[in-house]
Design a protein around this motif. Structure first.
Motif, PDB file in Angstrom:
ATOM      1  N   UNK A 115      29.640   6.929  -0.762  1.00 18.93           N
ATOM      2  CA  UNK A 115      28.672   7.008  -2.099  1.00 18.93           C
ATOM      3  C   UNK A 115      28.387   5.495  -2.791  1.00 18.93           C
ATOM      4  N   UNK A 116      27.349   5.754  -3.901  1.00 15.54           N
ATOM      5  CA  UNK A 116      26.350   4.688  -4.101  1.00 15.54           C
ATOM      6  C   UNK A 116      26.662   3.707  -3.016  1.00 15.54           C
ATOM      7  N   UNK A 117      27.000   2.900  -3.463  1.00 15.43           N
ATOM      8  CA  UNK A 117      25.475   0.786  -2.633  1.00 15.43           C
ATOM      9  C   UNK A 117      26.793   0.825  -1.513  1.00 15.43           C
ATOM     10  N   UNK A 118      27.957   1.833  -1.211  1.00 14.46           N
ATOM     11  CA  UNK A 118      27.849   1.709   0.258  1.00 14.46           C
ATOM     12  C   UNK A 118      27.758   2.547   1.267  1.00 14.46           C
ATOM     13  N   UNK A 119      26.329   2.910   0.699  1.00 14.91           N
ATOM     14  CA  UNK A 119      25.546   4.084   1.912  1.00 14.91           C
ATOM     15  C   UNK A 119      25.190   2.542   2.089  1.00 14.91           C
ATOM     16  N   UNK A 120      24.423   1.708   1.754  1.00 10.93           N
ATOM     17  CA  UNK A 120      23.428   0.872   2.388  1.00 10.93           C
ATOM     18  C   UNK A 120      23.756   0.166   3.286  1.00 10.93           C
ATOM     19  N   UNK A 121      25.565   0.039   2.875  1.00 14.50           N
ATOM     20  CA  UNK A 121      26.297  -0.820   3.670  1.00 14.50           C
ATOM     21  C   UNK A 121      26.759   0.525   5.527  1.00 14.50           C
ATOM     22  N   UNK A 122      26.162   0.853   4.799  1.00 15.41           N
ATOM     23  CA  UNK A 122      26.494   2.398   6.012  1.00 15.41           C
ATOM     24  C   UNK A 122      25.344   2.314   7.010  1.00 15.41           C
ATOM     25  N   UNK A 123      24.186   1.715   6.498  1.00 12.04           N
ATOM     26  CA  UNK A 123      23.005   2.325   6.882  1.00 12.04           C
ATOM     27  C   UNK A 123      22.764   1.131   8.090  1.00 12.04           C
ATOM     28  N   UNK A 124      23.211   0.059   7.453  1.00 19.30           N
ATOM     29  CA  UNK A 124      23.099  -0.843   8.584  1.00 19.30           C
ATOM     30  C   UNK A 124      24.613  -1.218   9.280  1.00 19.30           C
ATOM     31  N   UNK A 125      25.822  -0.693   9.362  1.00 23.50           N
ATOM     32  CA  UNK A 125      26.517  -0.077  10.407  1.00 23.50           C
ATOM     33  C   UNK A 125      26.161   0.608  11.118  1.00 23.50           C
ATOM     34  N   UNK A 126      25.770   1.516  10.346  1.00 21.12           N
ATOM     35  CA  UNK A 126      25.095   2.556  11.712  1.00 21.12           C
ATOM     36  C   UNK A 126      23.920   2.261  12.731  1.00 21.12           C
ATOM     37  N   UNK A 127      23.026   1.090  12.212  1.00 25.23           N
ATOM     38  CA  UNK A 127      21.678   0.567  13.469  1.00 25.23           C
ATOM     39  C   UNK A 127      22.759  -0.239  14.347  1.00 25.23           C
ATOM     40  N   UNK A 128      23.454  -0.855  14.299  1.00 27.75           N
ATOM     41  CA  UNK A 128      23.940  -1.844  15.160  1.00 27.75           C
ATOM     42  C   UNK A 128      25.922  -1.027  15.771  1.00 27.75           C
ATOM     43  N   UNK A 129      25.882   0.395  14.804  1.00 29.20           N
ATOM     44  CA  UNK A 129      26.636   0.940  15.653  1.00 29.20           C
ATOM     45  C   UNK A 129      26.726   1.397  17.016  1.00 29.20           C
ATOM     46  N   UNK A 130      27.968   0.853  18.032  1.00 28.12           N
ATOM     47  CA  UNK A 130      27.730   1.174  19.995  1.00 28.12           C
ATOM     48  C   UNK A 130      27.559   2.828  19.683  1.00 28.12           C
ATOM     49  N   UNK A 131      28.597   3.239  19.138  1.00 27.33           N
ATOM     50  CA  UNK A 131      28.752   4.860  19.268  1.00 27.33           C
ATOM     51  C   UNK A 131      27.984   5.753  19.016  1.00 27.33           C
ATOM     52  N   UNK A 132      27.029   4.860  18.058  1.00 29.02           N
ATOM     53  CA  UNK A 132      25.638   6.179  17.908  1.00 29.02           C
ATOM     54  C   UNK A 132      24.507   6.800  19.012  1.00 29.02           C
ATOM     55  N   UNK A 133      24.969   5.920  20.054  1.00 30.17           N
ATOM     56  CA  UNK A 133      24.685   5.950  20.931  1.00 30.17           C
ATOM     57  C   UNK A 133      25.217   6.127  22.232  1.00 30.17           C
ATOM     58  N   UNK A 134      24.890   8.049  22.472  1.00 32.47           N
ATOM     59  CA  UNK A 134      25.230   7.744  24.244  1.00 32.47           C
ATOM     60  C   UNK A 134      25.381   7.041  25.083  1.00 32.47           C
TER      61      UNK A 134
END
Length: 442
Positions: free
Chosen positions: A286-305
Protein backbone atom coordinates in the motif's frame (compact mmCIF):
# COMPACT_ATOMS: atom_id res chain seq x y z
CA UNK A 1 -21.23 -27.54 -26.22
CA UNK A 2 -22.35 -24.62 -24.05
CA UNK A 3 -25.32 -24.05 -26.32
CA UNK A 4 -26.48 -27.66 -26.29
CA UNK A 5 -25.87 -28.40 -22.60
CA UNK A 6 -27.99 -25.94 -20.62
CA UNK A 7 -28.00 -28.31 -17.63
CA UNK A 8 -24.23 -27.79 -17.26
CA UNK A 9 -24.75 -24.07 -16.63
CA UNK A 10 -24.94 -23.27 -12.88
CA UNK A 11 -28.05 -21.53 -11.65
CA UNK A 12 -27.62 -17.90 -10.67
CA UNK A 13 -28.75 -16.87 -7.18
CA UNK A 14 -32.14 -15.21 -6.97
CA UNK A 15 -31.05 -11.76 -5.75
CA UNK A 16 -31.54 -9.33 -8.65
CA UNK A 17 -29.59 -6.09 -8.41
CA UNK A 18 -29.04 -3.12 -10.69
CA UNK A 19 -25.26 -3.66 -10.60
CA UNK A 20 -22.95 -6.65 -10.18
CA UNK A 21 -19.79 -6.50 -8.02
CA UNK A 22 -16.42 -5.62 -9.50
CA UNK A 23 -14.43 -8.68 -10.52
CA UNK A 24 -10.67 -8.02 -10.60
CA UNK A 25 -9.79 -11.40 -12.10
CA UNK A 26 -8.76 -11.47 -15.77
CA UNK A 27 -11.08 -13.50 -17.99
CA UNK A 28 -9.66 -15.58 -20.81
CA UNK A 29 -13.07 -16.08 -22.45
CA UNK A 30 -16.60 -14.72 -22.09
CA UNK A 31 -19.58 -16.34 -23.82
CA UNK A 32 -22.70 -14.18 -23.94
CA UNK A 33 -25.97 -15.99 -24.75
CA UNK A 34 -29.36 -14.52 -25.59
CA UNK A 35 -32.64 -15.29 -27.29
CA UNK A 36 -31.99 -12.25 -29.51
CA UNK A 37 -29.38 -12.34 -32.29
CA UNK A 38 -26.01 -10.58 -32.06
CA UNK A 39 -26.01 -9.47 -35.70
CA UNK A 40 -25.13 -5.93 -34.56
CA UNK A 41 -21.69 -7.21 -33.49
CA UNK A 42 -20.85 -8.71 -36.91
CA UNK A 43 -19.02 -7.22 -39.89
CA UNK A 44 -18.31 -3.75 -38.60
CA UNK A 45 -17.76 -1.24 -41.37
CA UNK A 46 -14.33 0.34 -41.74
CA UNK A 47 -15.69 3.71 -40.64
CA UNK A 48 -17.29 2.19 -37.51
CA UNK A 49 -14.07 0.42 -36.61
CA UNK A 50 -12.05 3.62 -37.06
CA UNK A 51 -14.59 5.59 -35.04
CA UNK A 52 -14.37 3.03 -32.22
CA UNK A 53 -10.58 3.40 -32.06
CA UNK A 54 -10.85 7.19 -32.13
CA UNK A 55 -13.41 7.16 -29.32
CA UNK A 56 -11.08 5.01 -27.23
CA UNK A 57 -8.04 7.25 -27.79
CA UNK A 58 -10.09 10.38 -27.04
CA UNK A 59 -11.78 8.78 -24.02
CA UNK A 60 -15.19 9.59 -25.51
CA UNK A 61 -18.12 7.82 -23.85
CA UNK A 62 -21.34 6.69 -25.49
CA UNK A 63 -24.54 6.47 -23.50
CA UNK A 64 -27.20 4.39 -25.26
CA UNK A 65 -30.94 4.57 -24.63
CA UNK A 66 -32.34 1.71 -22.56
CA UNK A 67 -34.23 0.31 -25.54
CA UNK A 68 -32.97 -0.10 -29.11
CA UNK A 69 -35.53 -1.06 -31.76
CA UNK A 70 -32.97 -2.03 -34.42
CA UNK A 71 -29.56 -2.70 -32.81
CA UNK A 72 -28.10 -3.86 -36.14
CA UNK A 73 -28.72 -0.41 -37.63
CA UNK A 74 -27.39 1.53 -34.61
CA UNK A 75 -23.98 2.88 -35.62
CA UNK A 76 -23.33 4.27 -32.12
CA UNK A 77 -23.73 0.77 -30.66
CA UNK A 78 -21.33 -0.79 -33.15
CA UNK A 79 -18.71 1.92 -32.64
CA UNK A 80 -18.98 1.59 -28.86
CA UNK A 81 -18.61 -2.19 -29.19
CA UNK A 82 -15.34 -1.75 -31.10
CA UNK A 83 -14.19 0.76 -28.48
CA UNK A 84 -14.87 -1.68 -25.63
CA UNK A 85 -12.66 -4.38 -27.17
CA UNK A 86 -9.46 -2.29 -27.02
CA UNK A 87 -6.63 -2.96 -24.56
CA UNK A 88 -2.93 -2.08 -24.42
CA UNK A 89 -0.07 -4.57 -24.25
CA UNK A 90 3.71 -4.66 -23.85
CA UNK A 91 5.79 -6.34 -25.17
CA UNK A 92 4.04 -7.01 -28.47
CA UNK A 93 5.25 -10.19 -30.17
CA UNK A 94 2.53 -11.38 -32.60
CA UNK A 95 3.83 -14.95 -32.83
CA UNK A 96 3.85 -15.47 -29.04
CA UNK A 97 0.79 -15.79 -26.75
CA UNK A 98 1.67 -13.25 -24.05
CA UNK A 99 -1.28 -13.98 -21.77
CA UNK A 100 -1.59 -15.93 -19.59
CA UNK A 101 2.03 -16.31 -18.54
CA UNK A 102 1.50 -18.59 -15.52
CA UNK A 103 1.55 -22.18 -16.75
CA UNK A 104 2.01 -21.16 -20.38
CA UNK A 105 5.27 -23.01 -21.06
CA UNK A 106 3.53 -25.73 -23.07
CA UNK A 107 1.73 -23.18 -25.25
CA UNK A 108 4.98 -21.29 -25.87
CA UNK A 109 7.12 -24.37 -26.53
CA UNK A 110 8.55 -24.46 -30.04
CA UNK A 111 8.00 -20.74 -30.69
CA UNK A 112 10.88 -18.66 -32.01
CA UNK A 113 12.69 -16.91 -29.14
CA UNK A 114 15.82 -15.26 -30.63
CA UNK A 115 16.64 -13.62 -27.27
CA UNK A 116 16.86 -16.91 -25.35
CA UNK A 117 20.63 -17.26 -25.87
CA UNK A 118 21.43 -13.61 -26.54
CA UNK A 119 22.15 -11.67 -23.34
CA UNK A 120 22.56 -8.38 -25.17
CA UNK A 121 19.11 -8.73 -26.71
CA UNK A 122 17.66 -9.69 -23.32
CA UNK A 123 19.08 -6.50 -21.81
CA UNK A 124 17.53 -4.41 -24.59
CA UNK A 125 14.14 -6.05 -24.06
CA UNK A 126 14.35 -5.56 -20.30
CA UNK A 127 15.43 -1.94 -20.63
CA UNK A 128 12.52 -1.20 -22.97
CA UNK A 129 10.15 -3.03 -20.62
CA UNK A 130 11.39 -1.00 -17.62
CA UNK A 131 10.57 2.24 -19.46
CA UNK A 132 7.03 1.03 -20.21
CA UNK A 133 6.53 -0.22 -16.64
CA UNK A 134 7.68 3.09 -15.18
CA UNK A 135 5.44 4.99 -17.60
CA UNK A 136 2.42 3.00 -16.46
CA UNK A 137 3.23 3.54 -12.80
CA UNK A 138 3.60 7.31 -13.34
CA UNK A 139 0.21 7.37 -15.08
CA UNK A 140 -1.25 5.47 -12.14
CA UNK A 141 0.19 7.86 -9.56
CA UNK A 142 -1.13 10.80 -11.60
CA UNK A 143 -4.51 8.99 -11.58
CA UNK A 144 -4.62 8.96 -15.38
CA UNK A 145 -4.48 5.14 -15.50
CA UNK A 146 -6.94 3.38 -13.17
CA UNK A 147 -5.09 0.06 -12.94
CA UNK A 148 -2.73 -2.26 -14.79
CA UNK A 149 -1.38 -5.81 -14.55
CA UNK A 150 2.15 -7.17 -14.58
CA UNK A 151 1.99 -10.83 -15.65
CA UNK A 152 5.24 -12.74 -15.06
CA UNK A 153 6.01 -16.42 -15.47
CA UNK A 154 5.75 -17.13 -11.71
CA UNK A 155 3.29 -14.51 -10.40
CA UNK A 156 1.08 -11.56 -11.39
CA UNK A 157 0.80 -8.06 -9.93
CA UNK A 158 -2.26 -5.80 -9.99
CA UNK A 159 -1.54 -2.09 -9.46
CA UNK A 160 -4.58 0.06 -8.61
CA UNK A 161 -4.79 3.85 -8.34
CA UNK A 162 -5.93 5.62 -5.20
CA UNK A 163 -9.72 5.69 -5.15
CA UNK A 164 -10.26 2.21 -6.58
CA UNK A 165 -11.43 -0.88 -4.68
CA UNK A 166 -12.29 1.23 -1.64
CA UNK A 167 -8.69 2.28 -0.97
CA UNK A 168 -7.60 5.88 -0.38
CA UNK A 169 -4.00 5.12 -1.46
CA UNK A 170 -2.40 3.30 -4.41
CA UNK A 171 -2.20 -0.45 -3.90
CA UNK A 172 -0.41 -3.41 -5.46
CA UNK A 173 -1.55 -7.02 -5.03
CA UNK A 174 0.78 -9.92 -5.87
CA UNK A 175 -0.38 -13.51 -6.36
CA UNK A 176 0.66 -16.22 -6.03
CA UNK A 177 3.83 -15.69 -4.00
CA UNK A 178 6.49 -17.81 -2.34
CA UNK A 179 8.41 -17.42 0.90
CA UNK A 180 11.54 -16.59 -1.11
CA UNK A 181 9.83 -13.70 -2.88
CA UNK A 182 8.37 -12.37 0.36
CA UNK A 183 11.75 -12.54 2.10
CA UNK A 184 13.33 -10.66 -0.80
CA UNK A 185 10.66 -7.96 -0.50
CA UNK A 186 11.26 -7.67 3.25
CA UNK A 187 15.00 -7.31 2.72
CA UNK A 188 14.29 -4.37 0.38
CA UNK A 189 12.22 -2.66 3.08
CA UNK A 190 8.86 -3.20 1.38
CA UNK A 191 6.06 -3.32 3.94
CA UNK A 192 3.22 -5.66 3.00
CA UNK A 193 0.46 -7.78 4.46
CA UNK A 194 -1.02 -11.21 3.71
CA UNK A 195 -4.74 -10.35 4.01
CA UNK A 196 -6.17 -13.78 3.23
CA UNK A 197 -3.75 -15.54 5.59
CA UNK A 198 -4.40 -13.00 8.35
CA UNK A 199 -8.14 -13.32 7.84
CA UNK A 200 -7.87 -17.09 8.13
CA UNK A 201 -5.83 -16.83 11.35
CA UNK A 202 -8.31 -14.34 12.84
CA UNK A 203 -11.22 -16.60 11.93
CA UNK A 204 -9.55 -19.64 13.51
CA UNK A 205 -8.65 -17.71 16.66
CA UNK A 206 -12.19 -16.40 17.00
CA UNK A 207 -13.60 -19.88 16.46
CA UNK A 208 -11.19 -21.27 19.06
CA UNK A 209 -12.16 -18.59 21.58
CA UNK A 210 -15.87 -19.23 21.01
CA UNK A 211 -15.31 -22.96 21.42
CA UNK A 212 -13.35 -22.35 24.64
CA UNK A 213 -16.13 -20.14 26.03
CA UNK A 214 -18.75 -22.74 25.19
CA UNK A 215 -16.83 -25.56 26.82
CA UNK A 216 -16.09 -23.44 29.88
CA UNK A 217 -19.75 -22.57 30.27
CA UNK A 218 -20.80 -26.19 29.85
CA UNK A 219 -18.33 -27.33 32.53
CA UNK A 220 -19.00 -24.73 35.22
CA UNK A 221 -21.10 -27.05 37.31
CA UNK A 222 -19.04 -30.15 36.88
CA UNK A 223 -15.68 -29.36 38.46
CA UNK A 224 -13.96 -29.51 35.12
CA UNK A 225 -10.23 -30.05 34.90
CA UNK A 226 -7.72 -28.19 32.73
CA UNK A 227 -8.30 -30.57 29.84
CA UNK A 228 -12.10 -30.35 30.23
CA UNK A 229 -12.25 -26.60 29.63
CA UNK A 230 -10.27 -26.93 26.46
CA UNK A 231 -7.14 -25.09 27.48
CA UNK A 232 -4.75 -25.41 24.57
CA UNK A 233 -1.78 -27.65 25.12
CA UNK A 234 1.66 -26.11 24.80
CA UNK A 235 2.69 -26.11 21.15
CA UNK A 236 6.05 -26.48 19.52
CA UNK A 237 6.05 -22.76 18.93
CA UNK A 238 6.36 -21.97 22.65
CA UNK A 239 10.13 -22.40 22.53
CA UNK A 240 10.55 -20.43 19.34
CA UNK A 241 11.84 -17.43 21.28
CA UNK A 242 15.21 -19.10 21.48
CA UNK A 243 15.14 -19.61 25.27
CA UNK A 244 17.00 -22.74 26.32
CA UNK A 245 17.38 -22.09 30.08
CA UNK A 246 16.22 -25.63 30.83
CA UNK A 247 19.41 -26.93 29.22
CA UNK A 248 21.49 -24.80 31.55
CA UNK A 249 19.60 -26.19 34.57
CA UNK A 250 20.60 -29.69 33.46
CA UNK A 251 24.21 -28.61 32.87
CA UNK A 252 24.29 -29.86 29.28
CA UNK A 253 23.88 -26.58 27.44
CA UNK A 254 27.27 -26.99 25.75
CA UNK A 255 26.69 -30.60 24.70
CA UNK A 256 23.36 -30.14 22.94
CA UNK A 257 23.28 -28.50 19.50
CA UNK A 258 20.84 -25.64 19.59
CA UNK A 259 18.76 -24.78 16.53
CA UNK A 260 20.16 -21.80 14.66
CA UNK A 261 18.30 -18.58 13.95
CA UNK A 262 17.30 -19.69 10.46
CA UNK A 263 15.67 -22.87 11.79
CA UNK A 264 13.73 -20.90 14.38
CA UNK A 265 12.57 -18.45 11.71
CA UNK A 266 11.43 -21.33 9.49
CA UNK A 267 9.39 -22.79 12.32
CA UNK A 268 7.78 -19.43 13.00
CA UNK A 269 6.80 -19.10 9.37
CA UNK A 270 5.67 -22.68 8.83
CA UNK A 271 2.09 -21.57 8.27
CA UNK A 272 3.26 -18.93 5.84
CA UNK A 273 5.33 -21.45 3.87
CA UNK A 274 2.35 -23.78 3.57
CA UNK A 275 0.41 -21.23 1.52
CA UNK A 276 3.07 -20.80 -1.18
CA UNK A 277 1.58 -20.83 -4.70
CA UNK A 278 -1.94 -20.76 -3.23
CA UNK A 279 -4.49 -17.89 -3.22
CA UNK A 280 -3.78 -17.34 0.49
CA UNK A 281 -0.25 -16.26 -0.45
CA UNK A 282 -1.65 -12.99 -1.86
CA UNK A 283 0.57 -10.06 -0.84
CA UNK A 284 -0.81 -6.53 -0.50
CA UNK A 285 1.43 -3.45 -0.75
CA UNK A 286 0.00 0.00 0.00
CA UNK A 287 0.87 3.66 -0.44
CA UNK A 288 4.45 4.79 -1.06
CA UNK A 289 5.70 1.22 -0.78
CA UNK A 290 4.26 0.58 -4.25
CA UNK A 291 7.07 2.77 -5.62
CA UNK A 292 9.63 0.68 -3.74
CA UNK A 293 7.94 -2.39 -5.23
CA UNK A 294 8.35 -0.88 -8.71
CA UNK A 295 12.12 -0.60 -8.26
CA UNK A 296 12.25 -4.04 -6.68
CA UNK A 297 10.45 -5.67 -9.62
CA UNK A 298 12.65 -3.96 -12.20
CA UNK A 299 15.76 -5.44 -10.55
CA UNK A 300 14.17 -8.73 -9.37
CA UNK A 301 15.91 -11.73 -10.89
CA UNK A 302 12.93 -14.05 -10.44
CA UNK A 303 10.77 -11.71 -12.54
CA UNK A 304 12.16 -13.20 -15.75
CA UNK A 305 12.52 -16.94 -16.33
CA UNK A 306 16.09 -18.15 -16.87
CA UNK A 307 15.12 -21.44 -18.51
CA UNK A 308 12.29 -22.88 -20.55
CA UNK A 309 10.18 -21.32 -23.34
CA UNK A 310 9.81 -18.03 -21.42
CA UNK A 311 13.54 -17.58 -20.76
CA UNK A 312 14.60 -13.96 -21.09
CA UNK A 313 11.10 -12.71 -21.92
CA UNK A 314 9.99 -9.69 -19.82
CA UNK A 315 6.60 -9.86 -18.09
CA UNK A 316 3.42 -8.88 -19.93
CA UNK A 317 1.98 -5.45 -19.14
CA UNK A 318 -1.80 -5.12 -19.58
CA UNK A 319 -3.58 -1.78 -19.25
CA UNK A 320 -6.89 -0.14 -20.22
CA UNK A 321 -5.18 3.07 -21.44
CA UNK A 322 -2.25 4.00 -23.67
CA UNK A 323 1.26 4.12 -22.19
CA UNK A 324 4.80 4.54 -23.44
CA UNK A 325 5.80 1.50 -25.48
CA UNK A 326 2.31 -0.01 -25.26
CA UNK A 327 0.67 -1.49 -28.35
CA UNK A 328 -3.04 -1.28 -29.04
CA UNK A 329 -4.74 -4.66 -29.32
CA UNK A 330 -8.37 -5.72 -29.66
CA UNK A 331 -10.13 -8.75 -28.22
CA UNK A 332 -11.40 -11.35 -30.67
CA UNK A 333 -15.18 -11.41 -30.91
CA UNK A 334 -17.47 -13.57 -33.03
CA UNK A 335 -21.20 -14.12 -33.13
CA UNK A 336 -22.59 -17.67 -33.21
CA UNK A 337 -26.01 -19.26 -33.41
CA UNK A 338 -27.41 -22.69 -32.59
CA UNK A 339 -30.29 -24.62 -31.13
CA UNK A 340 -30.57 -25.65 -27.49
CA UNK A 341 -32.69 -28.43 -26.05
CA UNK A 342 -35.50 -27.22 -23.80
CA UNK A 343 -38.59 -28.82 -22.33
CA UNK A 344 -40.88 -29.63 -25.22
CA UNK A 345 -38.33 -29.31 -28.02
CA UNK A 346 -35.61 -26.93 -29.19
CA UNK A 347 -35.19 -23.19 -29.30
CA UNK A 348 -32.84 -20.84 -31.12
CA UNK A 349 -29.95 -19.58 -29.01
CA UNK A 350 -27.59 -16.85 -30.12
CA UNK A 351 -24.18 -16.24 -28.62
CA UNK A 352 -21.30 -13.78 -28.73
CA UNK A 353 -17.86 -15.15 -27.85
CA UNK A 354 -15.14 -12.77 -26.65
CA UNK A 355 -11.63 -14.14 -26.22
CA UNK A 356 -9.32 -12.51 -23.64
CA UNK A 357 -7.53 -11.07 -21.89
CA UNK A 358 -10.84 -9.55 -20.79
CA UNK A 359 -9.99 -6.89 -18.20
CA UNK A 360 -12.41 -5.84 -15.41
CA UNK A 361 -13.51 -2.62 -17.11
CA UNK A 362 -14.07 -4.46 -20.39
CA UNK A 363 -16.59 -6.86 -18.89
CA UNK A 364 -18.60 -4.00 -17.42
CA UNK A 365 -18.41 -1.96 -20.63
CA UNK A 366 -19.75 -4.90 -22.63
CA UNK A 367 -22.68 -5.39 -20.26
CA UNK A 368 -23.59 -1.69 -20.65
CA UNK A 369 -23.95 -2.33 -24.39
CA UNK A 370 -25.63 -5.73 -24.20
CA UNK A 371 -28.42 -4.48 -21.94
CA UNK A 372 -30.02 -2.16 -24.52
CA UNK A 373 -28.98 -4.32 -27.50
CA UNK A 374 -30.45 -7.58 -26.12
CA UNK A 375 -33.65 -6.07 -24.64
CA UNK A 376 -32.35 -6.31 -21.08
CA UNK A 377 -31.88 -10.07 -21.12
CA UNK A 378 -28.72 -12.16 -21.58
CA UNK A 379 -26.51 -14.72 -19.84
CA UNK A 380 -22.71 -14.75 -19.71
CA UNK A 381 -20.42 -17.69 -18.98
CA UNK A 382 -17.04 -16.42 -17.72
CA UNK A 383 -13.74 -18.32 -17.88
CA UNK A 384 -11.33 -16.69 -15.40
CA UNK A 385 -7.58 -16.97 -15.23
CA UNK A 386 -7.66 -18.78 -11.90
CA UNK A 387 -4.50 -17.31 -10.26
CA UNK A 388 -5.94 -13.80 -10.70
CA UNK A 389 -9.08 -14.61 -8.67
CA UNK A 390 -7.23 -13.71 -5.46
CA UNK A 391 -7.20 -10.07 -6.58
CA UNK A 392 -10.85 -9.88 -5.43
CA UNK A 393 -9.66 -9.84 -1.79
CA UNK A 394 -11.06 -6.87 0.15
CA UNK A 395 -8.63 -4.07 1.00
CA UNK A 396 -8.28 -2.37 4.41
CA UNK A 397 -10.56 0.67 4.72
CA UNK A 398 -8.27 3.46 5.93
CA UNK A 399 -8.57 7.19 5.31
CA UNK A 400 -11.05 9.10 3.20
CA UNK A 401 -11.50 7.76 -0.30
CA UNK A 402 -10.71 10.28 -3.03
CA UNK A 403 -12.67 10.88 -6.20
CA UNK A 404 -11.00 9.43 -9.26
CA UNK A 405 -11.13 11.21 -12.64
CA UNK A 406 -12.77 9.24 -15.49
CA UNK A 407 -9.29 8.27 -16.88
CA UNK A 408 -10.80 6.78 -20.02
CA UNK A 409 -13.52 4.68 -18.37
CA UNK A 410 -17.28 5.04 -18.52
CA UNK A 411 -18.56 6.80 -15.35
CA UNK A 412 -20.69 3.78 -14.42
CA UNK A 413 -17.74 1.45 -14.93
CA UNK A 414 -15.53 3.66 -12.79
CA UNK A 415 -18.17 3.75 -10.06
CA UNK A 416 -18.28 -0.05 -10.03
CA UNK A 417 -14.49 -0.34 -9.73
CA UNK A 418 -14.47 2.19 -6.89
CA UNK A 419 -16.45 -0.18 -4.66
CA UNK A 420 -14.65 -2.41 -2.17
CA UNK A 421 -14.26 -6.00 -3.49
CA UNK A 422 -16.78 -8.48 -2.08
CA UNK A 423 -15.94 -11.73 -3.86
CA UNK A 424 -13.02 -12.77 -1.63
CA UNK A 425 -10.73 -15.20 -3.42
CA UNK A 426 -13.49 -16.32 -5.80
CA UNK A 427 -14.71 -14.70 -9.02
CA UNK A 428 -17.89 -14.46 -11.08
CA UNK A 429 -18.44 -17.46 -13.36
CA UNK A 430 -22.03 -16.84 -14.40
CA UNK A 431 -23.62 -13.44 -14.94
CA UNK A 432 -27.25 -13.11 -15.95
CA UNK A 433 -29.41 -10.10 -16.75
CA UNK A 434 -33.22 -10.19 -16.71
CA UNK A 435 -35.31 -7.03 -17.05
CA UNK A 436 -32.11 -4.99 -16.72
CA UNK A 437 -31.27 -6.53 -13.30
CA UNK A 438 -28.26 -8.73 -12.61
CA UNK A 439 -27.82 -12.03 -10.82
CA UNK A 440 -24.51 -13.87 -10.65
CA UNK A 441 -22.84 -17.05 -9.48
CA UNK A 442 -19.28 -17.16 -8.13
Amino acid sequence: QDLHSPLAVPQAPSSPREEFPADWSIKTRVLFMSSHPFTWAEHLRAQEEAQGFAQHCRAAQTTLPQSLQEPRLCSELRCAFQQSLVYWLHPSLPWLPLFPRLGADRRMAGKACPWAQDEALQQVLMSDWSVSFTSLYNLLRARLCPYFYVCAAQFSVLFRAAGLAGSAVPTAAIAPTTRGLREAMRSEGIEFSLPLLEESRTRKQKSSEESLETESTDGLGGGSSREDVGEPAPSDDDDDDGSFSWLEEMGVQDKVKKPDTISIQLRKEKHEVQVDHRPESLVLVRGSHTFTLLNFLISCRSLVAVAGPQAGLPPTLLAPVAFRGGTMHTLKARALSGRARVQGGFEDVFSLEVLGPVLPHTLHSLTLLLGPAQSGSFRALLSPHEPSAAFNTALPQEGQQQDLPPCGLHPRTLEQLRQSPTLGKSCIRLLEMKDFCYTWKA
